[in-house]
Design a protein around this motif. Structure first.
Motif, mmCIF file in Angstrom:
data_model
loop_
_atom_site.group_PDB
_atom_site.id
_atom_site.type_symbol
_atom_site.label_atom_id
_atom_site.label_comp_id
_atom_site.label_asym_id
_atom_site.label_seq_id
_atom_site.Cartn_x
_atom_site.Cartn_y
_atom_site.Cartn_z
ATOM 1 N N THR A 95 0.833 -1.209 0.000
ATOM 2 C CA THR A 95 0.000 0.000 0.000
ATOM 3 C C THR A 95 0.864 1.253 0.000
ATOM 4 O OG1 THR A 95 -1.714 -1.182 1.255
ATOM 5 C CG2 THR A 95 -1.836 1.218 1.248
ATOM 6 N N ASP A 96 0.488 2.198 -0.842
ATOM 7 C CA ASP A 96 1.139 3.516 -0.835
ATOM 8 C C ASP A 96 0.579 4.295 0.358
ATOM 9 O OD1 ASP A 96 2.116 6.051 -1.198
ATOM 10 O OD2 ASP A 96 1.172 6.382 -3.162
ATOM 11 N N LEU A 97 1.409 4.464 1.368
ATOM 12 C CA LEU A 97 0.964 5.124 2.594
ATOM 13 C C LEU A 97 1.394 6.595 2.656
ATOM 14 C CD1 LEU A 97 1.689 2.196 5.074
ATOM 15 C CD2 LEU A 97 -0.559 2.986 4.310
ATOM 16 N N SER A 98 1.827 7.140 1.523
ATOM 17 C CA SER A 98 2.367 8.505 1.517
ATOM 18 C C SER A 98 1.325 9.564 1.881
ATOM 19 C CB SER A 98 2.992 8.831 0.153
ATOM 20 O OG SER A 98 2.022 8.726 -0.871
ATOM 21 N N GLU A 99 0.038 9.264 1.683
ATOM 22 C CA GLU A 99 -1.017 10.236 1.999
ATOM 23 C C GLU A 99 -1.524 10.103 3.438
ATOM 24 O OE1 GLU A 99 -2.069 12.612 0.110
ATOM 25 O OE2 GLU A 99 -1.353 12.062 -1.898
ATOM 26 N N PHE A 100 -0.976 9.158 4.188
ATOM 27 C CA PHE A 100 -1.542 8.836 5.495
ATOM 28 C C PHE A 100 -0.630 9.227 6.647
ATOM 29 C CE2 PHE A 100 -3.831 6.201 2.532
ATOM 30 C CZ PHE A 100 -5.133 6.357 2.979
ATOM 31 N N ALA A 101 -1.259 9.782 7.694
ATOM 32 C CA ALA A 101 -0.522 10.132 8.916
ATOM 33 C C ALA A 101 -0.208 8.887 9.725
ATOM 34 C CB ALA A 101 -1.343 11.109 9.751
ATOM 35 N N GLY A 102 -0.935 7.799 9.477
ATOM 36 C CA GLY A 102 -0.702 6.556 10.203
ATOM 37 C C GLY A 102 -1.695 5.498 9.773
ATOM 38 N N ILE A 103 -1.541 4.309 10.368
ATOM 39 C CA ILE A 103 -2.524 3.241 10.161
ATOM 40 C C ILE A 103 -3.178 2.900 11.496
ATOM 41 C CG2 ILE A 103 -1.223 2.280 8.207
ATOM 42 C CD1 ILE A 103 -0.621 -0.183 10.079
ATOM 43 N N LEU A 104 -4.387 2.382 11.411
ATOM 44 C CA LEU A 104 -5.102 1.826 12.554
ATOM 45 C C LEU A 104 -5.127 0.320 12.358
ATOM 46 C CD1 LEU A 104 -6.983 2.353 15.086
ATOM 47 C CD2 LEU A 104 -8.883 2.214 13.469
ATOM 48 N N SER A 105 -4.543 -0.413 13.303
ATOM 49 C CA SER A 105 -4.428 -1.862 13.122
ATOM 50 C C SER A 105 -5.138 -2.591 14.256
ATOM 51 C CB SER A 105 -2.953 -2.277 13.058
ATOM 52 O OG SER A 105 -2.832 -3.565 12.502
ATOM 53 N N VAL A 106 -6.212 -3.286 13.879
ATOM 54 C CA VAL A 106 -7.045 -3.966 14.867
ATOM 55 C C VAL A 106 -6.314 -5.172 15.456
ATOM 56 C CG1 VAL A 106 -8.218 -5.508 13.214
ATOM 57 C CG2 VAL A 106 -9.410 -4.763 15.307
ATOM 58 N N SER A 107 -6.565 -5.412 16.716
ATOM 59 C CA SER A 107 -6.046 -6.609 17.377
ATOM 60 C C SER A 107 -6.625 -7.845 16.682
ATOM 61 C CB SER A 107 -6.477 -6.572 18.849
ATOM 62 O OG SER A 107 -5.984 -7.668 19.542
ATOM 63 N N PRO A 108 -5.811 -8.888 16.478
ATOM 64 C CA PRO A 108 -6.302 -10.072 15.753
ATOM 65 C C PRO A 108 -7.592 -10.634 16.351
ATOM 66 C CG PRO A 108 -3.946 -10.220 16.068
ATOM 67 C CD PRO A 108 -4.404 -9.028 16.849
ATOM 68 N N TYR A 109 -8.559 -10.875 15.472
ATOM 69 C CA TYR A 109 -9.864 -11.362 15.901
ATOM 70 C C TYR A 109 -9.987 -12.858 15.633
ATOM 71 C CZ TYR A 109 -10.197 -10.058 10.977
ATOM 72 O OH TYR A 109 -9.930 -9.885 9.646
ATOM 73 N N TYR A 110 -10.968 -13.482 16.217
ATOM 74 C CA TYR A 110 -11.369 -14.879 15.991
ATOM 75 C C TYR A 110 -10.353 -15.881 16.521
ATOM 76 C CZ TYR A 110 -13.293 -19.041 13.736
ATOM 77 O OH TYR A 110 -13.817 -20.294 13.514
ATOM 78 N N SER A 111 -9.070 -15.661 16.241
ATOM 79 C CA SER A 111 -8.033 -16.631 16.622
ATOM 80 C C SER A 111 -7.801 -16.692 18.130
ATOM 81 C CB SER A 111 -6.703 -16.275 15.942
ATOM 82 O OG SER A 111 -6.873 -16.146 14.552
ATOM 83 N N LYS A 112 -8.106 -15.602 18.838
ATOM 84 C CA LYS A 112 -7.940 -15.514 20.297
ATOM 85 C C LYS A 112 -6.510 -15.851 20.754
ATOM 86 C CE LYS A 112 -11.591 -16.680 22.812
ATOM 87 N NZ LYS A 112 -12.748 -17.457 23.348
ATOM 88 N N PRO A 113 -5.498 -15.128 20.264
ATOM 89 C CA PRO A 113 -4.124 -15.393 20.691
ATOM 90 C C PRO A 113 -3.899 -15.016 22.151
ATOM 91 C CG PRO A 113 -4.217 -13.441 19.300
ATOM 92 C CD PRO A 113 -5.587 -14.034 19.289
ATOM 93 N N THR A 114 -2.808 -15.535 22.717
ATOM 94 C CA THR A 114 -2.390 -15.124 24.061
ATOM 95 C C THR A 114 -1.871 -13.685 24.003
ATOM 96 O OG1 THR A 114 -0.135 -15.875 23.694
ATOM 97 C CG2 THR A 114 -1.688 -17.494 24.634
ATOM 98 N N GLN A 115 -1.590 -13.126 25.169
ATOM 99 C CA GLN A 115 -1.003 -11.781 25.201
ATOM 100 C C GLN A 115 0.344 -11.768 24.481
ATOM 101 O OE1 GLN A 115 -2.698 -8.999 26.297
ATOM 102 N NE2 GLN A 115 -4.385 -10.462 26.532
ATOM 103 N N GLU A 116 1.101 -12.841 24.616
ATOM 104 C CA GLU A 116 2.383 -12.925 23.905
ATOM 105 C C GLU A 116 2.163 -12.984 22.398
ATOM 106 O OE1 GLU A 116 6.412 -12.833 23.237
ATOM 107 O OE2 GLU A 116 5.330 -12.427 25.102
ATOM 108 N N GLY A 117 1.104 -13.691 21.983
ATOM 109 C CA GLY A 117 0.764 -13.736 20.563
ATOM 110 C C GLY A 117 0.390 -12.365 20.024
ATOM 111 N N LEU A 118 -0.367 -11.610 20.821
ATOM 112 C CA LEU A 118 -0.720 -10.244 20.418
ATOM 113 C C LEU A 118 0.534 -9.382 20.305
ATOM 114 C CD1 LEU A 118 -3.872 -9.657 22.679
ATOM 115 C CD2 LEU A 118 -3.845 -10.132 20.223
ATOM 116 N N TYR A 119 1.432 -9.522 21.275
ATOM 117 C CA TYR A 119 2.680 -8.750 21.242
ATOM 118 C C TYR A 119 3.482 -9.082 19.987
ATOM 119 C CZ TYR A 119 7.294 -6.969 22.353
ATOM 120 O OH TYR A 119 8.497 -6.305 22.284
ATOM 121 N N GLN A 120 3.636 -10.357 19.698
ATOM 122 C CA GLN A 120 4.442 -10.771 18.546
ATOM 123 C C GLN A 120 3.803 -10.342 17.225
ATOM 124 O OE1 GLN A 120 7.482 -11.897 18.606
ATOM 125 N NE2 GLN A 120 7.590 -12.124 20.835
ATOM 126 N N HIS A 121 2.477 -10.374 17.164
ATOM 127 C CA HIS A 121 1.769 -9.898 15.962
ATOM 128 C C HIS A 121 2.103 -8.429 15.710
ATOM 129 C CE1 HIS A 121 -1.608 -9.084 13.187
ATOM 130 N NE2 HIS A 121 -1.815 -8.000 13.927
#
Length: 295
Positions: A95-121
């Protein structure tokens, strides 16, 4: 350096025509309406934008339309997230992100990772992303809460993780984040009903659903909150409490589209498996809006 994620951001809807195609004229109207009425930044391709039922091509076309209409006037944020880490990284790189101040990235859904999994993601996302990242914790949709400890660990370990959109509807969790966060890390509310209290406690404002329909009033409330003017801010909050409840009564974004429909900004159409607001809800919203502008 000014924080582009301070104040009122809106999670913009994707308007559809009756035949379910994207209504780009309505999209342009909503962008212009928000720019004219005090919104501080726009978030594209979030939950409220029905991102899960928009095709890749439509997402690109929506981005182009909003970028063109906005014409550099407000900071833009792009939703890029998911529960397949490799796919999220692939999309960031493509993705060309040159027009964006940032991205919003949702925490992984459905898979239900551990806190360590969320950190590593998010570690992997941070290492791949060339622009600032707003984490998005929304356990009501993901089925897994990202703990304040995990959020703050990420904030401290990665300079490009600059904020969290916290939408757990849990005031205690907000306060823990605000108490323990690094000074340059922002806590943004994703709960329209709690945002004023969060802002007064030191939050950076909101990424709002209702804000795109009532941008003047909502952004004024948030600005008053940032200035610590609680009494004046709560007067506006109390005026909007009912509509905040109404827009989530059935599903999001059917509720907010019903409000935008009342304002003649777009129609009520949503894509399955969502269904548009019932006549009963539309009537309640119409009654509220009629009285709102009288008072």
């Amino acid at each position: 350096m000014n924080n582009p994620f301070l104040g009122t951001g809106i999670a913009i809807v994707t308007p559809f025509n009756d035949d379910l195609s994207v209504d780009y004229n309505a999209l342009e109207k909503i962008v212009e309406y928000n720019i004219a009425n005090g919104t501080n930044y726009i978030v594209i391709s979030g939950t409220t934008g029905e991102s899960v039922t928009v095709t890749k091509q439509e997402k690109q076309d929506i981005i182009k339309a909003i970028v063109k209409t906005n014409n550099g006037r407000l900071p833009l944020v792009l939703g890029i997230g998911g529960n397949n880490t490799a796919t999220v990284i692939e999309e960031i790189k493509a993705t060309d992100l040159s027009e964006f101040a940032g991205i919003l990235s949702v925490s992984p859904y459905y898979s239900k990772p551990t806190q360590e999994g969320l950190y590593q993601h998010f570690k992997a996302v941070a290492e791949a992303c060339p622009v600032p990242i707003i984490l998005y914790n929304v356990p009501g949709r993901t089925s897994k809460n990202m703990s304040p400890e995990t959020t703050l660990r990420l904030a401290k370990d990665f300079k490009n993780i600059v904020a969290v959109k916290e939408a757990g509807n849990n005031m205690a969790q907000y306060l823990e984040l605000l108490r323990d966060k690094p000074e340059d890390f922002s806590v943004i509310s994703g709960d329209d009903d709690l945002v004023l209290g969060v802002t007064l406690a030191g939050g950076a404002g909101v990424i709002s659903v209702i804000g795109q329909a009532l941008p003047k009033e909502f952004s004024t409330m948030i600005q008053l909150g940032l200035e610590g003017k609680a009494k004046e801010a709560y007067a506006l909050h109390f005026k909007m409490m009912e509509i905040i409840d109404l827009i989530f009564e059935e599903n999001n974004p059917a509720g907010i589209k019903a409000v935008l429909n009342n304002l003649n900004l777009c129609n009520k159409t949503v894509r399955l498996p969502l269904v548009k607001a019932t006549d009963q809800l539309q009537n309640k919203i119409d009654d509220f809006m009629s009285n709102f502008y009288k008072s």
